[in-house]
Design a protein around this motif. Structure first.
Motif, mmCIF file in Angstrom:
data_model
loop_
_atom_site.group_PDB
_atom_site.id
_atom_site.type_symbol
_atom_site.label_atom_id
_atom_site.label_comp_id
_atom_site.label_asym_id
_atom_site.label_seq_id
_atom_site.Cartn_x
_atom_site.Cartn_y
_atom_site.Cartn_z
ATOM 1 N N LEU A 52 46.064 27.419 47.763
ATOM 2 C CA LEU A 52 46.270 26.618 49.089
ATOM 3 C C LEU A 52 44.800 26.560 49.560
ATOM 4 O O LEU A 52 44.377 25.464 50.223
ATOM 5 C CB LEU A 52 47.259 27.293 50.036
ATOM 6 C CG LEU A 52 47.384 26.580 51.303
ATOM 7 C CD1 LEU A 52 47.872 24.993 51.136
ATOM 8 C CD2 LEU A 52 48.084 27.438 52.368
ATOM 9 N N GLN A 53 44.143 27.527 49.685
ATOM 10 C CA GLN A 53 42.400 27.598 49.993
ATOM 11 C C GLN A 53 41.795 26.342 49.407
ATOM 12 O O GLN A 53 41.154 25.614 50.032
ATOM 13 C CB GLN A 53 42.083 28.890 49.748
ATOM 14 C CG GLN A 53 40.406 29.082 50.393
ATOM 15 C CD GLN A 53 40.725 29.457 51.944
ATOM 16 O OE1 GLN A 53 41.296 28.840 52.659
ATOM 17 N NE2 GLN A 53 40.644 30.703 52.007
ATOM 18 N N LEU A 54 42.073 26.292 47.995
ATOM 19 C CA LEU A 54 41.327 25.438 47.177
ATOM 20 C C LEU A 54 41.659 23.879 47.634
ATOM 21 O O LEU A 54 41.015 23.089 47.506
ATOM 22 C CB LEU A 54 41.460 25.603 45.796
ATOM 23 C CG LEU A 54 40.605 26.765 45.183
ATOM 24 C CD1 LEU A 54 40.916 27.013 43.835
ATOM 25 C CD2 LEU A 54 39.176 26.562 45.489
ATOM 26 N N GLU B 274 36.074 31.866 56.960
ATOM 27 C CA GLU B 274 36.375 32.627 55.813
ATOM 28 C C GLU B 274 37.231 32.072 54.555
ATOM 29 O O GLU B 274 38.388 32.228 54.231
ATOM 30 C CB GLU B 274 37.411 33.757 56.365
ATOM 31 C CG GLU B 274 36.779 34.664 57.569
ATOM 32 C CD GLU B 274 37.397 35.816 57.808
ATOM 33 O OE1 GLU B 274 38.130 36.331 57.131
ATOM 34 O OE2 GLU B 274 37.369 36.282 59.268
ATOM 35 N N PRO B 275 36.605 30.877 53.833
ATOM 36 C CA PRO B 275 37.029 30.448 52.742
ATOM 37 C C PRO B 275 37.213 31.078 51.469
ATOM 38 O O PRO B 275 38.172 30.650 50.726
ATOM 39 C CB PRO B 275 36.023 29.145 52.412
ATOM 40 C CG PRO B 275 34.766 29.716 53.369
ATOM 41 C CD PRO B 275 35.152 30.533 53.987
ATOM 42 N N PHE C 109 37.847 36.770 42.168
ATOM 43 C CA PHE C 109 36.477 37.043 41.804
ATOM 44 C C PHE C 109 35.979 35.787 41.281
ATOM 45 O O PHE C 109 34.815 35.108 41.890
ATOM 46 C CB PHE C 109 36.024 38.239 41.009
ATOM 47 C CG PHE C 109 34.799 38.178 40.630
ATOM 48 C CD1 PHE C 109 33.955 38.895 41.293
ATOM 49 C CD2 PHE C 109 34.369 37.829 39.396
ATOM 50 C CE1 PHE C 109 32.701 39.036 41.309
ATOM 51 C CE2 PHE C 109 32.964 38.259 38.975
ATOM 52 C CZ PHE C 109 32.155 38.649 39.897
ATOM 53 N N MET C 110 36.440 35.059 40.463
ATOM 54 C CA MET C 110 35.823 33.882 39.705
ATOM 55 C C MET C 110 35.955 32.580 40.586
ATOM 56 O O MET C 110 35.051 31.759 40.656
ATOM 57 C CB MET C 110 36.482 33.683 38.265
ATOM 58 C CG MET C 110 36.120 34.644 37.177
ATOM 59 S SD MET C 110 34.163 34.894 36.985
ATOM 60 C CE MET C 110 33.859 33.294 36.581
ATOM 61 N N LYS C 111 37.038 32.542 41.322
ATOM 62 C CA LYS C 111 37.263 31.427 42.248
ATOM 63 C C LYS C 111 36.479 31.734 43.248
ATOM 64 O O LYS C 111 35.994 30.473 44.026
ATOM 65 C CB LYS C 111 38.809 30.987 42.634
ATOM 66 C CG LYS C 111 39.244 30.515 41.280
ATOM 67 C CD LYS C 111 41.041 30.059 41.916
ATOM 68 C CE LYS C 111 41.865 29.399 40.805
ATOM 69 N NZ LYS C 111 42.075 30.323 39.655
ATOM 70 N N GLN C 112 35.893 32.739 43.839
ATOM 71 C CA GLN C 112 35.095 32.698 44.991
ATOM 72 C C GLN C 112 33.797 32.190 44.530
ATOM 73 O O GLN C 112 33.053 31.484 44.963
ATOM 74 C CB GLN C 112 34.872 34.237 45.279
ATOM 75 C CG GLN C 112 36.009 34.753 45.998
ATOM 76 C CD GLN C 112 35.753 36.410 46.769
ATOM 77 O OE1 GLN C 112 34.497 36.825 46.442
ATOM 78 N NE2 GLN C 112 36.793 36.942 46.960
#
Length: 244
Positions: A143-145, A163-164, A170-173
């Motif tokens: 949902l964030q993406l 705060e996205p 880890f990898m998506k951050q």
């Protein structure tokens, strides 16, 4: 050029943000740090006029944004909230395409081009398989993406993110922040609140540090020793050493 000039914001008669000033030029990533409750979210909501300013002004190219229409402001700021509304049966593609609204006239509906651009942006973040799914069936990170893609499609000159990296693995951050870096190279400005100082140091061009509603540091990568000064700020606030 976006200028935040002596901005103060009150909520329920209490001053949450006090006399904050800084400038956002094109093509830079600003990391907004500070402990919970220090005023980061309130400042961002004041910048998009969700909260009224008690004092001060926000200007774009010298023009007071308070005098602008909603559509004019939407060309300057897009916004990814910390808490996102969940509407049952709403499709991910429709959430993303809602970022196209500022390009449309009253009573217009998004055309095929808008949906094609939405799919292209979602593919960049590897979430295009979610195109036809409903948002109540996906994870918090997904949902964030989706909301990140919506902000990109809006194509405002400055993207504000609260705060996205919450809910992202880890990898998506890092994927998200790498794409953010590419946007900055294209001339977009980004301001995001974040709690991870290591991510802020790795990807930020400038670090804004808030404490008790005030901006107590504005650190620039070109001029300042960011790790040392950031460690000193955490030591001052938390009365203990931090390591990063």
């Amino acid at each position: 050029m976006i200028e935040i000039k002596h901005v103060s914001i009150k909520r329920q008669q209490k001053c949450i943000v006090h006399d904050v000033s800084f400038t956002i030029p094109p093509g830079r990533i600003f990391m907004l740090l500070g402990e919970n409750g220090c005023g980061k979210t309130t400042l961002i909501k004041g910048m998009i006029h969700e909260y009224p300013l008690a004092e001060g002004r926000i200007c774009y190219d010298g023009n007071d944004m308070n005098t602008m229409t909603l559509k004019q402001r939407a060309a300057i700021f897009s916004y990814i909230p910390q808490i996102k509304p969940i509407i049952a049966n709403m499709l991910c593609k429709d959430v993303v395409v809602s970022g196209w609204n500022r390009h449309m006239q009253l009573f217009d509906i998004p055309d095929e081009r808008a949906y094609e651009q939405a799919r292209t942006i979602m593919a960049k973040f590897k979430i295009d398989p979610l195109f036809d799914q409903t948002i109540d069936t996906i994870s918090g990170g997904q949902l964030q993406l989706v909301y990140l893609c919506r902000a990109f499609l809006q194509d405002a000159c400055c993207i504000l993110m609260d705060e996205p990296c919450t809910y992202l693995d880890f990898m998506k951050q890092h994927l998200f922040l790498q794409h953010t870096k590419e946007l900055a190279k294209q001339g977009y400005s980004v301001l995001l609140s974040i709690h991870d100082p290591q991510l802020a140091l790795t990807y930020g061009d400038e670090i804004l540090f808030m404490h008790q509603g005030m901006l107590i540091a504005d650190l620039k990568k070109e001029k300042d020793d960011l790790p040392a000064q950031l460690r000193a700020l955490y030591r001052k606030i938390y009365s203990q050493d931090v390591f990063f």
